[in-house]
Design an enzyme around this catalytic site. Structure first.
Site, mmCIF file in Angstrom:
data_model
loop_
_atom_site.group_PDB
_atom_site.id
_atom_site.type_symbol
_atom_site.label_atom_id
_atom_site.label_comp_id
_atom_site.label_asym_id
_atom_site.label_seq_id
_atom_site.Cartn_x
_atom_site.Cartn_y
_atom_site.Cartn_z
ATOM 1 N N THR A 1 0.826 -1.209 0.000
ATOM 2 C CA THR A 1 0.000 0.000 0.000
ATOM 3 C C THR A 1 0.858 1.255 0.000
ATOM 4 O OG1 THR A 1 -1.576 1.282 1.344
ATOM 5 C CG2 THR A 1 -0.115 -0.196 2.518
ATOM 6 N N TYR B 1 -2.024 0.137 10.660
ATOM 7 C CA TYR B 1 -2.161 -0.446 9.323
ATOM 8 C C TYR B 1 -0.896 -0.218 8.498
ATOM 9 C CZ TYR B 1 -3.766 -0.992 4.486
ATOM 10 O OH TYR B 1 -3.889 -1.370 3.169
#
Length: 345
Positions: free
Chosen positions: A127, A167
């Site tokens: 990501t 995250y």
């Protein structure tokens, strides 16, 4: 050439589209998914109905350890590792679970590959959040929204990582493990730091899958909240373009092994949230009602992927513009209205 692919998280949004793409190209596909995510069971049924026995679905949790997965690796040529906890907000609420799925789960996949005889190639969906808030990148507000003052092509892979949010930490740790297993153990791995991917089979919610959520919330007349001022900019890429990239990487794994690539729409496919809403309003022929709230932690004012490295190595760049891609997403959402209403009830 690889002809049997294992997809972890294969009943999710990206996984379902990837499985459908590869099956359409004549590949065998095995999906490993714990089917815990809302909509994953429905996606799995859709794949089975369309492809029958050619699409093998194994209900399994990657956090259960590496031993149980070694057998999977002996039967495949490549692993597309997509299984993940995907929301920043959920990671903040339960960082232990986030770490277990994203970091430990990825290590389990890598260990299963390393312990196997076949040692298939591994493609990992990372990501752009591994870059954090990009605090050293000067940002200015333009008529189109926030933009980098000194990065006309966007963020390159040479940008230092700066994990922000649990995250970002868990995905970033996995990102580095995947790369290092190529260096230390000689596995054929490649990392894709992905930006905003959208398309059919995306059951978007407020904290993940924002383009799909904008469409779904409009269909369901749900409140739509813009966190920040709506002028934050993202590069967006349609799922079909990403599936094409995955196949290119598998076919050229010797060239890309051990490397990291930023993947998104690039500087030519950027939209602020307010601009994206305007496009969706045009397609749906309705006004989208929304309100504003405070910025969320770790939310980048602008993120654009510099695609120079992937274009140089694989000749890849997005082909589908946002209006065409968004129209396909809108059509799918409205075609699946009954299912979406049931899942979102």
């Amino acid at each position: 050439m690889a002809k049997h692919i294992l997809i972890t998280g294969g009943a999710g949004f990206i996984g379902t589209n990837s499985a459908d793409y590869f099956l359409g190209k004549g590949y065998e596909v095995t999906i490993v998914d714990d089917l815990s995510r809302k909509g994953s069971g429905e996606n799995a049924l859709w794949l089975k109905k369309k492809w029958g026995g050619r699409c093998k679905i194994v209900e399994h949790d990657i956090t259960d350890g590496a031993d149980a997965m070694v057998g999977f690796m002996e039967r495949v040529d490549a692993v597309l590792h997509l299984a993940a906890q995907v929301a920043v907000t959920h990671s903040m609420a339960d960082p232990h679970h986030d770490f277990k799925v994203n970091a430990e789960g990825t290590l389990n996949v890598l260990e299963a590959v390393r312990r196997s005889v076949r040692r298939p190639a591994v493609l990992y969906a990372s990501t752009n959040k591994v870059y954090g808030n990009l605090e050293n990148a000067a940002v200015e507000l333009t008529d189109a929204g926030y933009w980098y003052r000194d990065l006309p092509r966007g963020v390159s892979e040479s940008t230092p990582v700066d994990f922000h949010s649990p995250y970002g930490c868990s995905k970033g740790a996995a990102d580095q493990y995947v790369r290092d297993y190529a260096r230390i153990y000689g596995l054929k791995t490649v990392v894709f730091r992905q930006s905003c991917i959208y398309g059919p089979h995306q059951f978007g919610v407020e904290d993940q899958g924002w383009i799909a959520w904008f469409v779904i919330s409009t269909l369901l007349h749900r409140p739509l909240t813009i966190y920040g001022d709506g002028r934050q900019v993202r590069d967006v890429v349609f799922i079909d373009d990403v599936c094409t990239l995955y196949e290119l990487a598998i076919k050229n794994i010797a060239k890309v092994s051990g490397k990291i690539y930023n993947i998104g729409g690039g500087a030519g496919n950027t939209f602020s949230l307010l601009e994206a809403i305007a496009v969706l309003e045009k397609i749906m022929q309705t006004k989208i009602a929304y309100s504003f709230a405070a910025w969320r932690p770790g939310d980048q004012k602008v993120y654009i992927s510099d695609l120079a490295r992937i274009k140089k190595d694989l000749g890849w760049e997005p082909r589908i513009d946002f209006e065409h891609g968004a129209a396909k997403l809108v059509r799918w959402v409205f075609d699946e209205e009954k299912l979406i209403r049931r899942l979102m009830a």
